[in-house]
Design a protein around this motif. Structure first.
Motif, mmCIF file in Angstrom:
data_model
loop_
_atom_site.group_PDB
_atom_site.id
_atom_site.type_symbol
_atom_site.label_atom_id
_atom_site.label_comp_id
_atom_site.label_asym_id
_atom_site.label_seq_id
_atom_site.Cartn_x
_atom_site.Cartn_y
_atom_site.Cartn_z
ATOM 1 N N LEU A 154 8.422 0.550 -8.354
ATOM 2 C CA LEU A 154 9.481 -0.072 -7.495
ATOM 3 C C LEU A 154 10.902 0.618 -8.020
ATOM 4 N N ASP A 155 11.114 1.560 -8.527
ATOM 5 C CA ASP A 155 12.395 2.260 -9.192
ATOM 6 C C ASP A 155 13.299 1.172 -9.649
ATOM 7 N N ALA A 156 12.728 0.667 -10.815
ATOM 8 C CA ALA A 156 13.399 -0.413 -11.439
ATOM 9 C C ALA A 156 13.703 -0.182 -12.763
ATOM 10 N N LYS A 157 14.560 -0.784 -13.558
ATOM 11 C CA LYS A 157 14.844 -0.591 -15.084
ATOM 12 C C LYS A 157 14.290 -1.801 -15.644
ATOM 13 N N ARG A 158 14.466 -3.092 -15.051
ATOM 14 C CA ARG A 158 14.266 -4.125 -15.794
ATOM 15 C C ARG A 158 12.997 -5.179 -14.838
ATOM 16 N N ARG A 159 12.691 -5.988 -15.688
ATOM 17 C CA ARG A 159 11.520 -6.906 -14.892
ATOM 18 C C ARG A 159 12.389 -7.805 -13.676
ATOM 19 N N THR A 160 13.467 -8.270 -14.111
ATOM 20 C CA THR A 160 14.292 -8.982 -13.053
ATOM 21 C C THR A 160 14.621 -7.766 -11.726
ATOM 22 N N GLN A 161 14.898 -6.848 -12.054
ATOM 23 C CA GLN A 161 15.397 -5.972 -10.987
ATOM 24 C C GLN A 161 14.080 -5.547 -10.287
ATOM 25 N N LYS B 28 0.818 -1.012 -0.013
ATOM 26 C CA LYS B 28 -0.074 0.081 0.057
ATOM 27 C C LYS B 28 0.885 1.164 -0.063
ATOM 28 N N GLN B 29 1.974 1.167 0.819
ATOM 29 C CA GLN B 29 2.828 2.303 0.776
ATOM 30 C C GLN B 29 3.295 2.892 -0.478
ATOM 31 N N LEU B 30 3.698 1.753 -1.106
ATOM 32 C CA LEU B 30 4.161 1.818 -2.623
ATOM 33 C C LEU B 30 3.256 2.313 -3.643
ATOM 34 N N GLY B 31 1.839 2.105 -3.253
ATOM 35 C CA GLY B 31 0.830 2.375 -4.081
ATOM 36 C C GLY B 31 0.438 1.454 -5.263
ATOM 37 N N ILE B 32 0.993 0.157 -4.841
ATOM 38 C CA ILE B 32 0.750 -0.900 -6.002
ATOM 39 C C ILE B 32 -0.801 -1.426 -5.765
ATOM 40 N N SER B 33 -1.374 -1.267 -6.937
ATOM 41 C CA SER B 33 -2.741 -1.736 -7.084
ATOM 42 C C SER B 33 -2.884 -3.230 -6.900
ATOM 43 N N GLU B 34 -4.021 -3.855 -6.649
ATOM 44 C CA GLU B 34 -4.252 -5.275 -6.548
ATOM 45 C C GLU B 34 -4.141 -6.030 -8.105
ATOM 46 N N ARG B 35 -4.403 -5.161 -9.030
ATOM 47 C CA ARG B 35 -3.937 -6.037 -10.524
ATOM 48 C C ARG B 35 -2.552 -5.836 -10.651
ATOM 49 N N GLU B 36 -1.910 -4.838 -10.396
ATOM 50 C CA GLU B 36 -0.430 -4.717 -10.511
ATOM 51 C C GLU B 36 0.471 -5.542 -9.861
ATOM 52 N N TYR B 37 -0.337 -5.855 -8.386
ATOM 53 C CA TYR B 37 0.254 -6.907 -7.874
ATOM 54 C C TYR B 37 0.409 -8.301 -8.277
ATOM 55 N N GLU B 38 -1.044 -8.605 -9.128
ATOM 56 C CA GLU B 38 -1.083 -9.803 -9.435
ATOM 57 C C GLU B 38 -0.192 -9.845 -10.870
ATOM 58 N N VAL B 39 0.152 -8.977 -11.522
ATOM 59 C CA VAL B 39 1.069 -8.935 -12.700
ATOM 60 C C VAL B 39 2.381 -9.044 -12.235
ATOM 61 N N LEU B 40 2.656 -8.594 -11.237
ATOM 62 C CA LEU B 40 4.066 -8.765 -10.631
ATOM 63 C C LEU B 40 4.205 -10.146 -10.139
ATOM 64 N N VAL B 41 3.332 -10.999 -9.585
ATOM 65 C CA VAL B 41 3.411 -12.311 -9.008
ATOM 66 C C VAL B 41 3.563 -13.168 -10.084
ATOM 67 N N GLN B 42 2.875 -12.977 -11.444
ATOM 68 C CA GLN B 42 2.918 -13.476 -12.684
ATOM 69 C C GLN B 42 4.491 -13.276 -13.164
ATOM 70 N N ILE B 43 4.861 -11.993 -13.105
ATOM 71 C CA ILE B 43 6.206 -11.776 -13.702
ATOM 72 C C ILE B 43 7.246 -12.727 -13.032
ATOM 73 N N SER B 44 6.928 -12.807 -11.551
ATOM 74 C CA SER B 44 8.029 -13.358 -10.881
ATOM 75 C C SER B 44 7.859 -15.026 -11.149
#
Length: 138
Positions: A118-125, A72-88
């Protein structure tokens, strides 16, 4: 650390005593060389088992607790979090779109937003930063 040093020191002393006793037993003719070698092999076998058990117990299970406050502090929505899990999981944008039943351009937008948040340049980062922030339970 001191306990480990003490245990190994005791093992070394015990082996030295075993070698000396076997030397004296062989010199006096009480025992044959094959029996001495067998006894030493059995001792080394049990020492190996002991060391193996000690090293197996030391493995720590990493803390995989997810910190929802940080999400919540980073402002990541539920859908963005789902995408992040799939990326992982190593999925491509197209595979994520099929899994979440959205268009590929929507996934690209979510990935872009995640990289900024997440202040990242790539998905892996982004995945590594998410793990460091304890927002991914992997």
């Amino acid at each position: 650390m001191k306990k480990t040093i003490f245990v190994f020191s005791a093992l070394i002393v015990a082996l030295l005593v075993l070698f000396q006793l076997s030397k004296y037993a062989y010199m006096s003719g009480d025992i044959s060389i094959e029996i001495i070698i067998a006894i030493i092999a059995v001792v080394f076998f049990f020492i190996g088992i002991y060391i193996n058990k000690k090293t197996q117990r030391k493995k720590e299970i990493p803390n995989t607790a997810i910190n929802p406050k940080k999400i919540k502090q980073l402002g990541i929505s539920e859908r963005e979090y789902e995408v992040l899990v799939q990326i992982s999981k190593g999925l491509s944008n197209k595979e994520i779109a099929e899994t979440l039943f959205v268009s590929e351009s929507t996934v690209k937008t979510h990935v872009s937003n995640l990289l900024v948040k997440l202040d990242a340049k790539r998905r892996t980062q982004a995945i590594q930063k998410a793990k460091d922030l304890q927002i991914l339970g992997i």
